[in-house]
Design a protein around this motif. Structure first.
Motif, short mmCIF file in Angstrom:
data_model
loop_
_atom_site.label_atom_id
_atom_site.label_comp_id
_atom_site.label_asym_id
_atom_site.label_seq_id
_atom_site.Cartn_x
_atom_site.Cartn_y
_atom_site.Cartn_z
N ASP A 216 0.83 -1.20 0.00
CA ASP A 216 0.00 0.00 0.00
C ASP A 216 0.87 1.25 0.00
N MET A 217 0.19 2.37 -0.17
CA MET A 217 0.86 3.66 -0.26
C MET A 217 1.72 3.93 0.98
N GLU A 218 1.19 3.57 2.15
CA GLU A 218 1.89 3.88 3.40
C GLU A 218 3.26 3.16 3.44
N THR A 219 3.24 1.87 3.11
CA THR A 219 4.49 1.10 3.10
C THR A 219 5.45 1.66 2.06
N ALA A 220 4.92 1.95 0.86
CA ALA A 220 5.75 2.49 -0.22
C ALA A 220 6.42 3.78 0.23
N ASP A 221 5.64 4.63 0.87
CA ASP A 221 6.11 5.93 1.31
C ASP A 221 7.28 5.81 2.28
N ILE A 222 7.09 4.97 3.32
CA ILE A 222 8.15 4.84 4.33
C ILE A 222 9.39 4.18 3.72
N ALA A 223 9.16 3.16 2.87
CA ALA A 223 10.29 2.46 2.25
C ALA A 223 11.13 3.42 1.41
N ILE A 224 10.44 4.28 0.65
CA ILE A 224 11.16 5.22 -0.21
C ILE A 224 11.88 6.28 0.62
N LYS A 225 11.22 6.74 1.69
CA LYS A 225 11.91 7.71 2.55
C LYS A 225 13.14 7.08 3.20
N VAL A 246 7.81 0.95 -12.16
CA VAL A 246 8.00 2.37 -11.85
C VAL A 246 6.66 3.10 -11.90
N THR A 247 5.88 2.82 -12.95
CA THR A 247 4.60 3.51 -13.07
C THR A 247 3.61 3.01 -12.01
N ARG A 248 3.75 1.76 -11.57
CA ARG A 248 2.89 1.23 -10.51
C ARG A 248 3.07 2.05 -9.23
N ASP A 251 1.35 5.24 -9.63
CA ASP A 251 -0.10 5.01 -9.53
C ASP A 251 -0.55 4.83 -8.08
N MET A 252 0.33 4.26 -7.25
CA MET A 252 -0.01 4.05 -5.84
C MET A 252 -0.09 5.38 -5.09
N GLY A 253 0.45 6.41 -5.70
CA GLY A 253 0.39 7.72 -5.06
C GLY A 253 1.73 8.27 -4.60
N VAL A 254 2.82 7.56 -4.95
CA VAL A 254 4.15 8.08 -4.59
C VAL A 254 4.53 9.16 -5.59
N GLU A 255 5.11 10.25 -5.10
CA GLU A 255 5.52 11.35 -6.00
C GLU A 255 6.59 10.85 -6.97
N PRO A 256 6.42 11.14 -8.28
CA PRO A 256 7.38 10.66 -9.28
C PRO A 256 8.83 11.04 -8.96
N PHE A 257 9.06 12.26 -8.44
CA PHE A 257 10.46 12.64 -8.18
C PHE A 257 11.07 11.80 -7.06
N GLU A 338 8.70 12.96 -15.44
CA GLU A 338 7.74 13.53 -16.41
C GLU A 338 6.49 12.67 -16.55
N ARG A 339 6.34 11.65 -15.73
CA ARG A 339 5.18 10.76 -15.75
C ARG A 339 4.93 10.12 -17.12
N VAL A 340 5.98 9.64 -17.73
CA VAL A 340 5.87 8.99 -19.03
C VAL A 340 5.30 7.57 -18.83
N THR A 341 4.62 7.02 -19.85
CA THR A 341 4.01 5.69 -19.69
C THR A 341 5.07 4.59 -19.63
N ALA A 342 4.63 3.44 -19.11
CA ALA A 342 5.54 2.28 -18.99
C ALA A 342 6.08 1.85 -20.35
N ASP A 343 5.24 1.95 -21.39
CA ASP A 343 5.69 1.54 -22.73
C ASP A 343 6.87 2.37 -23.20
N HIS A 344 6.82 3.67 -22.93
CA HIS A 344 7.92 4.54 -23.34
C HIS A 344 9.18 4.22 -22.56
#
Length: 380
Positions: A216-225, A246-248, A251-257, A338-344
C-alpha cells in the motif's frame, strides 16, 4: 495406518522434490496432488473412509484445533525424515465436502542462495551486484507469486551479510531463518504491519532493510523515505515486467520525483523448469510456436526432455530464473519525473541494452537449459 500414511505422503513428496502437498476432498474421492517445479500432478487417491482421520492427523501434527472444522486454520510442522529436518507450513480451508489441506514444504538443503547459480546472465549479474553494493537506495524485485523473488532477495542479503552491517527484514511470513539477519514476522491482527514494522526499524539503526512486499501507499512511502535517508532497501511488487513497476509506484500515489531519486534498479523475474539432464534430446519445435515467439523456422537447435525415471517422466528437473534487469539511468529517471508511460520507459530501457524476460528465455532455450514451451508459458 493413518499415521504411517501421512508420513509416507510427506516422505514421498520430499523424494519427488515437491514444494506443496494438496489433500482435496470431493464427493466421491479424496485426492492427493503434489506441486513439483511449479506444476501440480495427481499422486494418489486416499480411501474416502480415511478422509477425516488423515486431516485430523495433519491437524494434530501442526497443533491445530481438530474440533474446529468451520473456519480456515494455519499451523506449522517440524519433522525429521531420513535424517533431514523438514519444515511444513500447513493451511486448512473448509470446502463443501470437508477440509482441504495444503502443506508447503520448506526444505533448506535443496535451496541455492548463491547469486551466480540463480539464472542471471553475466552482464545482468554485474548490474545487479553493483546496485546492491550502493550505500543507499531501493532495489525492487517483481513477478507473480511463486516466481522465486524471496530466493533472489535472500541471496542478495546473504552476500551482504557481515558483522559490519545491521540487516533487518519484515516478512509475511518468515520462511527461512538466517544467522546475522534480524527477521520480523508481521501479525496484522495485533497491528504489526509492514508499515508499523518499518517505522520501528528506522529507530533500530539499520543499514539494510528488506520489506517483504509493498502492498500500500503507506508502506511504499516509508520504504522510499528510508531509501532516501541513507538506507539500502530491498522489496517486492506484483507487476508484469520491470518498466511497469516504476509507473505502478506512481499510480499508488508516490511522487514521481521520489521514485526517480530513490530507485537504484528494478528486476522482474519468472521461473522456468529446467530440462532433465538425463533425457535431453534435440528437437524441432512446431512452426506455430516459433512464430508466436517471433523466431524464424530454421533458427538454431532446441531441446526437450523425453521423460525418464529421474524426472518422473516429466522431462523436467529443477527450475531456473529468467531475469529482466533495468537499472535506473539518467534518461529513465527524467522520464519517471515527467510521468511517461511504462511503454515509453520500456522502449528506452531496451535502447539502453535491457534484455526482456522473453529474450533471456529464448537464449536459455538455445543453450538447452529449458524448452521454448516453458518460455512461452511464463512470458506471455
Amino acid at each position: 495406518p493413518v499415521i504411517r500414511l501421512v508420513n509416507y505422503i510427506i516422505a514421498d513428496a520430499l523424494s519427488k522434490r515437491a514444494s506443496d502437498i494438496h489433500m482435496e476432498p470431493y464427493e466421491r474421492r479424496f485426492r492427493v496432488r503434489f506441486r513439483i517445479d511449479g506444476v501440480l500432478y495427481d499422486q494418489m487417491d486416499v480411501p474416502l473412509r480415511l478422509k477425516e482421520a488423515v486431516v485430523a492427523r495433519v491437524k494434530i501434527m501442526s497443533s491445530l484445533d481438530i474440533m474446529e472444522r468451520r473456519i480456515p486454520q494455519d499451523g506449522r510442522i517440524k519433522v525429521r525424515i531420513k535424517g533431514k529436518e523438514v519444515d511444513l507450513r500447513v493451511s486448512t480451508v473448509p470446502t463443501v465436502f470437508g477440509e482441504k489441506v495444503v502443506m508447503r514444504l520448506l526444505e533448506r538443503s535443496g535451496l541455492v542462495f548463491d547469486l551466480t547459480q540463480l539464472g542471471f546472465e553475466e552482464e545482468q549479474l554485474k548490474i545487479f551486484i553493483e546496485a546492491t553494493e550502493r550505500p543507499y537506495g531501493m532495489v525492487l524485485i517483481t513477478g507473480p507469486t511463486g516466481s522465486g523473488k524471496t530466493t533472489t532477495l535472500y541471496s542478495a542479503l546473504i552476500r551482504l551479510n557481515s558483522p559490519e552491517v545491521n540487516i533487518m527484514t519484515v516478512e509475511a511470513p518468515v520462511e527461512y531463518n538466517f544467522e546475522g539477519i534480524n527477521q520480523v514476522q508481521i501479525k496484522e491482527d495485533i497491528g504489526l504491519t509492514f508499515a508499523s514494522a518499518l517505522r520501528a526499524f528506522l529507530r533500530q539503526d539499520p543499514d539494510i532493510i528488506l520489506v517483504g512486499e509493498i502492498r500500500d501507499m503507506e508502506t511504499a512511502d516509508i520504504a522510499i523515505k528510508a531509501a532516501l535517508t541513507g538506507h539500502l532497501v530491498f522489496s517486492t511488487l506484483h507487476t508484469n515486467d520491470a518498466p511497469s513497476t516504476v509507473t505502478r509506484l506512481v499510480d499508488m500515489g508516490v511522487e514521481p520525483f521520489l521514485v526517480a531519486s530513490s530507485l537504484n534498479m528494478v528486476v522482474a523475474q519468472r521461473l522456468v523448469r529446467k530440462i532433465c539432464a538425463n533425457c535431453r534430446k534435440e528437437y524441432h519445435p512446431p512452426p506455430s510456436l516459433l512464430e508466436r515467439l517471433g523466431l524464424e523456422k530454421e533458427e538454431g537447435t532446441f531441446y526437450r526432455g523425453e521423460g525418464c525415471p529421474a524426472c518422473n517422466g516429466t522431462g523436467y528437473k529443477g527450475r531456473i530464473a529468467l531475469y529482466e534487469v533495468m537499472p535506473m539511468s539518467k534518461r529513465i529517471m527524467t522520464m519517471v519525473v515527467e510521468r511517461v508511460t511504462a511503454d515509453h520507459i520500456r522502449q528506452v530501457a531496451l535502447e539502453e541494452g535491457m534484455a526482456t524476460l522473453r529474450e533471456v528465455g529464448i537464449r536459455k532455450a538455445r543453450e538447452g537449459v529449458t524448452t521454448l514451451e516453458e518460455v512461452m508459458r511464463v512470458t506471455t
